[in-house]
Enzyme design. Sequence first.
Site, PDB file in Angstrom:
ATOM      1  CD  GLU A 308      11.445  37.302  -6.870  1.00  0.00           C
ATOM      2  OE1 GLU A 308      11.294  35.553  -5.683  1.00  0.00           O
ATOM      3  OE2 GLU A 308      12.798  37.203  -6.971  1.00  0.00           O
ATOM      4  CD1 TRP A 311      12.645  33.409  -8.317  1.00  0.00           C
ATOM      5  CD2 TRP A 311      13.508  31.250  -7.605  1.00  0.00           C
ATOM      6  NE1 TRP A 311      14.659  33.571  -8.475  1.00  0.00           N
ATOM      7  CE2 TRP A 311      15.250  32.032  -7.900  1.00  0.00           C
ATOM      8  CE3 TRP A 311      13.719  29.737  -7.298  1.00  0.00           C
ATOM      9  CZ2 TRP A 311      16.529  31.836  -7.892  1.00  0.00           C
ATOM     10  CZ3 TRP A 311      15.640  29.878  -6.879  1.00  0.00           C
ATOM     11  CH2 TRP A 311      16.252  30.452  -7.227  1.00  0.00           C
ATOM     12  CD1 TRP A 339      22.631  19.301  10.666  1.00  0.00           C
ATOM     13  CD2 TRP A 339      23.524  20.885  10.659  1.00  0.00           C
ATOM     14  NE1 TRP A 339      22.215  19.413   9.361  1.00  0.00           N
ATOM     15  CE2 TRP A 339      22.840  20.935   8.581  1.00  0.00           C
ATOM     16  CE3 TRP A 339      23.954  22.826   9.924  1.00  0.00           C
ATOM     17  CZ2 TRP A 339      22.509  21.413   7.809  1.00  0.00           C
ATOM     18  CZ3 TRP A 339      23.714  23.343   9.071  1.00  0.00           C
ATOM     19  CH2 TRP A 339      23.243  22.993   8.065  1.00  0.00           C
ATOM     20  CG  ASN A 374      12.128  36.721  -0.197  1.00  0.00           C
ATOM     21  OD1 ASN A 374      12.343  35.644   0.591  1.00  0.00           O
ATOM     22  ND2 ASN A 374      13.003  37.460  -0.731  1.00  0.00           N
ATOM     23  CD1 TRP A 392      18.630  21.751   6.288  1.00  0.00           C
ATOM     24  CD2 TRP A 392      16.580  22.140   5.247  1.00  0.00           C
ATOM     25  NE1 TRP A 392      18.969  20.057   5.075  1.00  0.00           N
ATOM     26  CE2 TRP A 392      17.751  20.151   4.372  1.00  0.00           C
ATOM     27  CE3 TRP A 392      16.304  22.126   5.129  1.00  0.00           C
ATOM     28  CZ2 TRP A 392      16.490  19.301   4.256  1.00  0.00           C
ATOM     29  CZ3 TRP A 392      15.067  21.111   4.666  1.00  0.00           C
ATOM     30  CH2 TRP A 392      15.633  20.001   4.235  1.00  0.00           C
ATOM     31  CD1 TRP A 415      12.641  26.988   5.114  1.00  0.00           C
ATOM     32  CD2 TRP A 415      14.716  27.477   6.988  1.00  0.00           C
ATOM     33  NE1 TRP A 415      12.893  28.405   7.022  1.00  0.00           N
ATOM     34  CE2 TRP A 415      14.132  27.735   7.529  1.00  0.00           C
ATOM     35  CE3 TRP A 415      15.815  26.983   7.070  1.00  0.00           C
ATOM     36  CZ2 TRP A 415      14.138  28.531   8.765  1.00  0.00           C
ATOM     37  CZ3 TRP A 415      16.129  27.552   8.197  1.00  0.00           C
ATOM     38  CH2 TRP A 415      15.280  28.716   8.777  1.00  0.00           C
TER      39      TRP A 415
HETATM   40  C1  FAD Z   1      13.568  30.584   4.180  1.00  0.00           C
HETATM   41  C2  FAD Z   1      13.144  30.833   3.863  1.00  0.00           C
HETATM   42  C3  FAD Z   1      11.381  30.850   3.816  1.00  0.00           C
HETATM   43  C4  FAD Z   1       9.765  30.651   3.075  1.00  0.00           C
HETATM   44  N1  FAD Z   1       8.623  30.112   3.416  1.00  0.00           N
HETATM   45  C5  FAD Z   1       8.327  30.331   2.026  1.00  0.00           C
HETATM   46  C6  FAD Z   1       6.363  29.533   2.170  1.00  0.00           C
HETATM   47  O1  FAD Z   1       6.309  28.905   3.449  1.00  0.00           O
HETATM   48  N2  FAD Z   1       5.429  30.468   1.432  1.00  0.00           N
HETATM   49  C7  FAD Z   1       5.470  31.389   0.268  1.00  0.00           C
HETATM   50  O2  FAD Z   1       4.459  31.410  -0.520  1.00  0.00           O
HETATM   51  N3  FAD Z   1       6.668  31.841   0.870  1.00  0.00           N
HETATM   52  C8  FAD Z   1       8.129  31.080   1.229  1.00  0.00           C
HETATM   53  N4  FAD Z   1       8.938  32.001   1.061  1.00  0.00           N
HETATM   54  C9  FAD Z   1       9.169  32.729  -0.120  1.00  0.00           C
HETATM   55  C10 FAD Z   1       9.104  34.072   0.193  1.00  0.00           C
HETATM   56  O3  FAD Z   1      10.165  34.306   1.317  1.00  0.00           O
HETATM   57  C11 FAD Z   1       7.610  34.971   0.377  1.00  0.00           C
HETATM   58  O4  FAD Z   1       6.707  33.790  -0.699  1.00  0.00           O
HETATM   59  C12 FAD Z   1       7.734  35.825   0.128  1.00  0.00           C
HETATM   60  O5  FAD Z   1       8.484  36.402   1.371  1.00  0.00           O
HETATM   61  C13 FAD Z   1       6.054  36.623  -0.103  1.00  0.00           C
HETATM   62  O6  FAD Z   1       5.521  37.634   0.319  1.00  0.00           O
HETATM   63  P1  FAD Z   1       5.281  38.545  -1.214  1.00  0.00           P
HETATM   64  O7  FAD Z   1       3.959  37.746  -0.991  1.00  0.00           O
HETATM   65  O8  FAD Z   1       5.322  40.404  -0.120  1.00  0.00           O
HETATM   66  O9  FAD Z   1       5.929  38.407  -1.779  1.00  0.00           O
HETATM   67  P2  FAD Z   1       6.600  39.028  -3.447  1.00  0.00           P
HETATM   68  O10 FAD Z   1       7.376  39.840  -3.304  1.00  0.00           O
HETATM   69  O11 FAD Z   1       5.134  40.383  -3.048  1.00  0.00           O
HETATM   70  O12 FAD Z   1       6.410  38.083  -4.179  1.00  0.00           O
HETATM   71  C14 FAD Z   1       4.560  37.761  -4.991  1.00  0.00           C
HETATM   72  C15 FAD Z   1       4.472  36.480  -5.133  1.00  0.00           C
HETATM   73  O13 FAD Z   1       6.041  35.454  -5.278  1.00  0.00           O
HETATM   74  C16 FAD Z   1       6.374  34.175  -4.729  1.00  0.00           C
HETATM   75  N5  FAD Z   1       7.632  34.746  -4.468  1.00  0.00           N
HETATM   76  C17 FAD Z   1       8.606  35.621  -3.958  1.00  0.00           C
HETATM   77  N6  FAD Z   1       9.333  35.032  -3.186  1.00  0.00           N
HETATM   78  C18 FAD Z   1       9.096  33.714  -3.748  1.00  0.00           C
HETATM   79  C19 FAD Z   1      10.991  33.140  -3.089  1.00  0.00           C
HETATM   80  N7  FAD Z   1      11.931  33.507  -2.663  1.00  0.00           N
HETATM   81  N8  FAD Z   1      10.007  31.893  -3.178  1.00  0.00           N
HETATM   82  C20 FAD Z   1       9.070  31.108  -3.581  1.00  0.00           C
HETATM   83  N9  FAD Z   1       8.102  31.767  -4.121  1.00  0.00           N
HETATM   84  C21 FAD Z   1       8.647  33.604  -4.143  1.00  0.00           C
HETATM   85  C22 FAD Z   1       5.564  33.915  -3.400  1.00  0.00           C
HETATM   86  O14 FAD Z   1       3.826  33.052  -3.948  1.00  0.00           O
HETATM   87  C23 FAD Z   1       4.773  35.511  -3.562  1.00  0.00           C
HETATM   88  O15 FAD Z   1       3.195  35.557  -2.871  1.00  0.00           O
HETATM   89  C24 FAD Z   1      11.010  31.474   1.532  1.00  0.00           C
HETATM   90  C25 FAD Z   1      11.512  32.037   1.415  1.00  0.00           C
HETATM   91  C26 FAD Z   1      12.535  31.875   2.488  1.00  0.00           C
HETATM   92  C27 FAD Z   1      13.607  31.894   1.780  1.00  0.00           C
END
Ligand code: FAD
Length: 494
Positions: A308, A311, A339, A374, A392, A415
């Site tokens: 993650e 990612w 759209w 997420n 989107w 997105w």
């Molecule tokens: C539509 C959409 C919009 C999003 N917008 C943002 C945003 O503005 N800012 C943001 O930081 N993340 C965004 N994310 C990614 C992800 O949802 C969040 O990083 C995550 O929910 C943060 O929670 P956490 O720190 O507990 O994640 P954890 O699951 O603990 O993951 C640890 C770290 O890994 C990174 N990470 C995890 N999942 C993803 C992912 N799918 N994509 C990219 N990085 C990831 C983040 O930095 C996160 O803090 C988005 C995802 C989607 C589907």
Amino acid sequence: MKEPYAIHWFRRDLRVPGNEILDWLRQKYKGRVIGLFCFDKLFLSRKDFSCNRFQFFLETLKSLKKDLRKMGGDLLLLDTGPLESFDEIFKVLKQNNIELPETISWNRDYEPFALKRDRKMISFFKEMEVSTYNGRDHLIIEPHEITKGSKGDEGYKVYTPFYNKWIQKFQEESIQTRITFQKRSLSLVKEISHGKYPKLFSLTWTKLLKNKNKFPDYLEKYIEQNKKAVTISIPKAGNLEAFELLRSFSSRVKNYTSDRDFPSIKGTSGLSLFLKNGSISTGQIVSFLNLNPFDKNAHPGKVTFLKEIVWREFYYHILFHFPYVEKEAFKPSYRTISWSNNKTHFKAWKEGQTGFPIVDAGMRQLRQTGWMHNRVRMIVASFLTKDLLIDWKWGEKYFMEQLLDGDLAPNNGGWQWAASTGCDSQPYFRIFNPWTQGQKFDPDAEYIKKYIPELKEFSPKEIHSGKVSHKSYPNPIVDHKVQREKALKLYKEL
Ligand SMILES: Cc1cc2nc3c(=O)[nH]c(=O)nc-3n(C[C@H](O)[C@H](O)[C@H](O)COP(=O)(O)OP(=O)(O)OC[C@H]3O[C@@H](n4cnc5c(N)ncnc54)[C@H](O)[C@@H]3O)c2cc1C
């Protein structure tokens, strides 16, 4: 003899421990390093500006300033963009016959706006005959380090080969040296968390200006002004708070693979808002949790978690190599989707009033807390684009207006992934069914009931089948099956 000193220009690296360039500078100048932050008006007037996120940012700055002061240093916050700020500072220094700093340092930022700004600043400092130094903090592996193509300057477009290359790079000595540095920085975090602040710095703005002149510090003014516009309870900010979360997550990381998709469980780290500002870095997280992709005995939870983090890096690399994604779809063929953009539907989606419980719970969590799980982000994004057939970009902007962790690269990436317009996105024909998603990831409707109290009296079965009739909770605003067919047709046409 005049003693040389340096200014560290903070941007999104708001911490002392593990801030490699700050540490390097501090050693070089024997503690004579002072901090500066510039509130760029362009940033404050962005269309997707969020008062809540800004408040969290201000609280982070306040915490950093406190830490720096306790360590003998200082942080000044000016009310102008970097060019005007440095220009003004240099003028005042010259007027008072005070030497200009020998070096200005900062950590690199990869957003198109930041890259342009930094190029301009480098020319300015050159003109001023002040040396500059910029370092790496925000990413473990930077965009120029993972490339392909005959000239070796193309970015990767698909995650899996990117991940394979990333872990290969991660092993290299230069990266491992940085990880070792991050590991060492954890002892400073430990000291600070015990209230012991070593005197790492020896220069403040007052000392530098010999008490003759004072720059107005805008931090408190902004905190007071912006407070009035805040709509949620702002979480505690700063480096120590971020480490508290990381510590608590370290006992749960082993369950990450199984728990991370269930929004009613505290299965993820919750670190995203701290990563956004650099209150903590991914390098520190990786070293604290001993994440090593080559450790055969590593717990699967750790491997999934590292993926993650990668990612996140992948989306930064995409933004760097393909900066146009900020404005349009990565895939050219999807730039002309017609759209529906129904404003009533968009309003219902924003307010958590679509009649689809898992979607509404997510949207209400976002509005009430500034964060969303997420799995639910993926569901609501798919719903907006493929059930409501709304652009989107509307969803992306609304997320930025609401999210405390709102961050261009991962938000845009998320997105475009959900809308199937991105590089390595969902294929267009994979359309989440909001009913089965709710059933699968919130089987007891615990999360749903938390954010939709109107549904407290209904059984999970009733909730997940849409068979609820409530005077103040709406019926589904669209029929998923019908909308799915419409979406398939819309995408197929292209
Ligand atoms: C539509 C959409 C919009 C999003 N917008 C943002 C945003 O503005 N800012 C943001 O930081 N993340 C965004 N994310 C990614 C992800 O949802 C969040 O990083 C995550 O929910 C943060 O929670 P956490 O720190 O507990 O994640 P954890 O699951 O603990 O993951 C640890 C770290 O890994 C990174 N990470 C995890 N999942 C993803 C992912 N799918 N994509 C990219 N990085 C990831 C983040 O930095 C996160 O803090 C988005 C995802 C989607 C589907």
